[in-house]
Write a protein that holds these residues in place. Sequence first.
Motif, mmCIF file in Angstrom:
data_model
loop_
_atom_site.group_PDB
_atom_site.id
_atom_site.type_symbol
_atom_site.label_atom_id
_atom_site.label_comp_id
_atom_site.label_asym_id
_atom_site.label_seq_id
_atom_site.Cartn_x
_atom_site.Cartn_y
_atom_site.Cartn_z
ATOM 1 N N TYR A 147 0.863 -1.180 0.000
ATOM 2 C CA TYR A 147 0.000 0.000 0.000
ATOM 3 C C TYR A 147 0.894 1.223 0.000
ATOM 4 O O TYR A 147 2.069 1.159 0.340
ATOM 5 C CB TYR A 147 -0.979 -0.004 1.177
ATOM 6 C CG TYR A 147 -0.385 0.386 2.509
ATOM 7 C CD1 TYR A 147 -0.523 1.674 3.003
ATOM 8 C CD2 TYR A 147 0.323 -0.530 3.275
ATOM 9 C CE1 TYR A 147 0.018 2.035 4.214
ATOM 10 C CE2 TYR A 147 0.861 -0.180 4.486
ATOM 11 C CZ TYR A 147 0.703 1.102 4.961
ATOM 12 O OH TYR A 147 1.251 1.460 6.158
ATOM 13 N N ASN A 148 0.318 2.364 -0.422
ATOM 14 C CA ASN A 148 1.143 3.576 -0.510
ATOM 15 C C ASN A 148 0.376 4.852 -0.178
ATOM 16 O O ASN A 148 0.848 5.938 -0.484
ATOM 17 C CB ASN A 148 1.794 3.686 -1.888
ATOM 18 C CG ASN A 148 0.769 3.785 -2.997
ATOM 19 O OD1 ASN A 148 -0.400 4.092 -2.765
ATOM 20 N ND2 ASN A 148 1.211 3.526 -4.213
ATOM 21 N N GLY A 149 -0.784 4.714 0.432
ATOM 22 C CA GLY A 149 -1.551 5.916 0.761
ATOM 23 C C GLY A 149 -2.180 6.556 -0.449
ATOM 24 O O GLY A 149 -2.708 7.656 -0.366
ATOM 25 N N ILE A 194 -5.560 8.321 -0.549
ATOM 26 C CA ILE A 194 -5.685 9.618 0.115
ATOM 27 C C ILE A 194 -5.037 10.666 -0.795
ATOM 28 O O ILE A 194 -3.830 10.602 -1.041
ATOM 29 C CB ILE A 194 -4.967 9.630 1.488
ATOM 30 C CG1 ILE A 194 -5.331 8.398 2.323
ATOM 31 C CG2 ILE A 194 -5.241 10.936 2.224
ATOM 32 C CD1 ILE A 194 -6.793 8.214 2.618
ATOM 33 N N ARG A 204 -2.914 13.409 -2.256
ATOM 34 C CA ARG A 204 -1.699 14.021 -1.700
ATOM 35 C C ARG A 204 -1.912 15.440 -1.179
ATOM 36 O O ARG A 204 -1.283 15.821 -0.189
ATOM 37 C CB ARG A 204 -0.578 13.994 -2.733
ATOM 38 C CG ARG A 204 0.148 12.669 -2.718
ATOM 39 C CD ARG A 204 1.482 12.806 -3.428
ATOM 40 N NE ARG A 204 2.532 13.057 -2.469
ATOM 41 C CZ ARG A 204 3.449 12.185 -2.129
ATOM 42 N NH1 ARG A 204 3.457 10.998 -2.654
ATOM 43 N NH2 ARG A 204 4.379 12.495 -1.260
ATOM 44 N N TRP A 250 -2.438 15.532 2.514
ATOM 45 C CA TRP A 250 -1.410 15.082 3.443
ATOM 46 C C TRP A 250 -0.960 16.168 4.418
ATOM 47 O O TRP A 250 -0.785 15.877 5.602
ATOM 48 C CB TRP A 250 -0.229 14.485 2.698
ATOM 49 C CG TRP A 250 -0.502 13.147 2.063
ATOM 50 C CD1 TRP A 250 -1.726 12.601 1.781
ATOM 51 C CD2 TRP A 250 0.441 12.192 1.636
ATOM 52 N NE1 TRP A 250 -1.591 11.382 1.202
ATOM 53 C CE2 TRP A 250 -0.254 11.101 1.080
ATOM 54 C CE3 TRP A 250 1.819 12.158 1.636
ATOM 55 C CZ2 TRP A 250 0.385 9.981 0.569
ATOM 56 C CZ3 TRP A 250 2.454 11.038 1.111
ATOM 57 C CH2 TRP A 250 1.752 9.964 0.594
ATOM 58 N N SER A 308 0.912 12.404 6.833
ATOM 59 C CA SER A 308 1.273 11.312 5.933
ATOM 60 C C SER A 308 0.470 10.068 6.305
ATOM 61 O O SER A 308 0.180 9.846 7.484
ATOM 62 C CB SER A 308 2.767 11.033 6.088
ATOM 63 O OG SER A 308 3.079 9.747 5.628
ATOM 64 N N PRO A 309 0.137 9.234 5.323
ATOM 65 C CA PRO A 309 -0.567 7.995 5.655
ATOM 66 C C PRO A 309 0.303 6.999 6.428
ATOM 67 O O PRO A 309 -0.182 5.966 6.850
ATOM 68 C CB PRO A 309 -0.966 7.417 4.291
ATOM 69 C CG PRO A 309 -0.219 8.160 3.275
ATOM 70 C CD PRO A 309 0.287 9.425 3.886
ATOM 71 N N TYR A 310 1.562 7.341 6.632
ATOM 72 C CA TYR A 310 2.463 6.440 7.348
ATOM 73 C C TYR A 310 2.662 6.825 8.812
ATOM 74 O O TYR A 310 3.383 6.144 9.531
ATOM 75 C CB TYR A 310 3.833 6.407 6.664
ATOM 76 C CG TYR A 310 3.756 6.159 5.180
ATOM 77 C CD1 TYR A 310 3.085 5.056 4.672
ATOM 78 C CD2 TYR A 310 4.333 7.045 4.276
ATOM 79 C CE1 TYR A 310 3.008 4.829 3.308
ATOM 80 C CE2 TYR A 310 4.274 6.814 2.920
ATOM 81 C CZ TYR A 310 3.602 5.711 2.437
ATOM 82 O OH TYR A 310 3.533 5.491 1.094
ATOM 83 N N ARG A 356 -2.833 6.172 10.972
ATOM 84 C CA ARG A 356 -1.913 5.246 10.289
ATOM 85 C C ARG A 356 -2.515 3.862 10.104
ATOM 86 O O ARG A 356 -2.309 3.215 9.084
ATOM 87 C CB ARG A 356 -0.620 5.157 11.093
ATOM 88 C CG ARG A 356 0.396 4.208 10.532
ATOM 89 C CD ARG A 356 1.687 4.243 11.377
ATOM 90 N NE ARG A 356 2.650 3.333 10.803
ATOM 91 C CZ ARG A 356 2.866 2.096 11.246
ATOM 92 N NH1 ARG A 356 2.183 1.629 12.264
ATOM 93 N NH2 ARG A 356 3.758 1.334 10.669
ATOM 94 N N PHE A 366 -5.306 3.684 6.970
ATOM 95 C CA PHE A 366 -4.958 3.859 5.565
ATOM 96 C C PHE A 366 -4.673 2.561 4.803
ATOM 97 O O PHE A 366 -5.102 2.438 3.654
ATOM 98 C CB PHE A 366 -3.806 4.848 5.414
ATOM 99 C CG PHE A 366 -4.165 6.235 5.870
ATOM 100 C CD1 PHE A 366 -5.367 6.815 5.500
ATOM 101 C CD2 PHE A 366 -3.313 6.954 6.671
ATOM 102 C CE1 PHE A 366 -5.713 8.093 5.921
ATOM 103 C CE2 PHE A 366 -3.638 8.235 7.100
ATOM 104 C CZ PHE A 366 -4.852 8.803 6.721
ATOM 105 N N ASP A 382 -6.761 1.710 1.505
ATOM 106 C CA ASP A 382 -6.078 1.489 0.223
ATOM 107 C C ASP A 382 -6.509 0.155 -0.395
ATOM 108 O O ASP A 382 -6.783 0.070 -1.585
ATOM 109 C CB ASP A 382 -4.557 1.474 0.404
ATOM 110 C CG ASP A 382 -3.922 2.845 0.287
ATOM 111 O OD1 ASP A 382 -4.653 3.861 0.309
ATOM 112 O OD2 ASP A 382 -2.685 2.912 0.176
#
Length: 133
Positions: free
Chosen positions: A46-48, A51, A53, A56, A61-63, A68, A71, A75
Amino acid sequence: MKDTQGFSENLWTSQLDDGRNMQMLANFCYTSADGEHNCIIRDDLYNGGSIPRPLWPLIGSPYTGKARKAFPIHDKMCADAAKLPTFKQRWAARLHADKILYEMCRFLGIRWTKCAALYSGVRIGALSVLKRP
């Protein structure tokens, strides 16, 4: 009897060398208030990307942060929605994914105003379902 709402356990991920994608190191699930299970499985990426950008800076950040955990599930649900054969099915599945994202964020204790902003952003981002996979 309904299962208890919440996340299965800790979120275990590893960031790949590309600097953007995350790999799941273990299965991770969320059970909704209605008892629906949504999971992303070990080795999935997954990479967000679900959502937008531009959101953000507003939500983070989705991380990182409280959301967290939400997400990766979102995704995965969006990726699954994009694979459906008709626009109507893709749109309905994406709407459901976005509602579950809102629910997960509220469950995680995120202010409703931030959740509402996130929900509005992902609904705008849902226009991507117009594209065929």
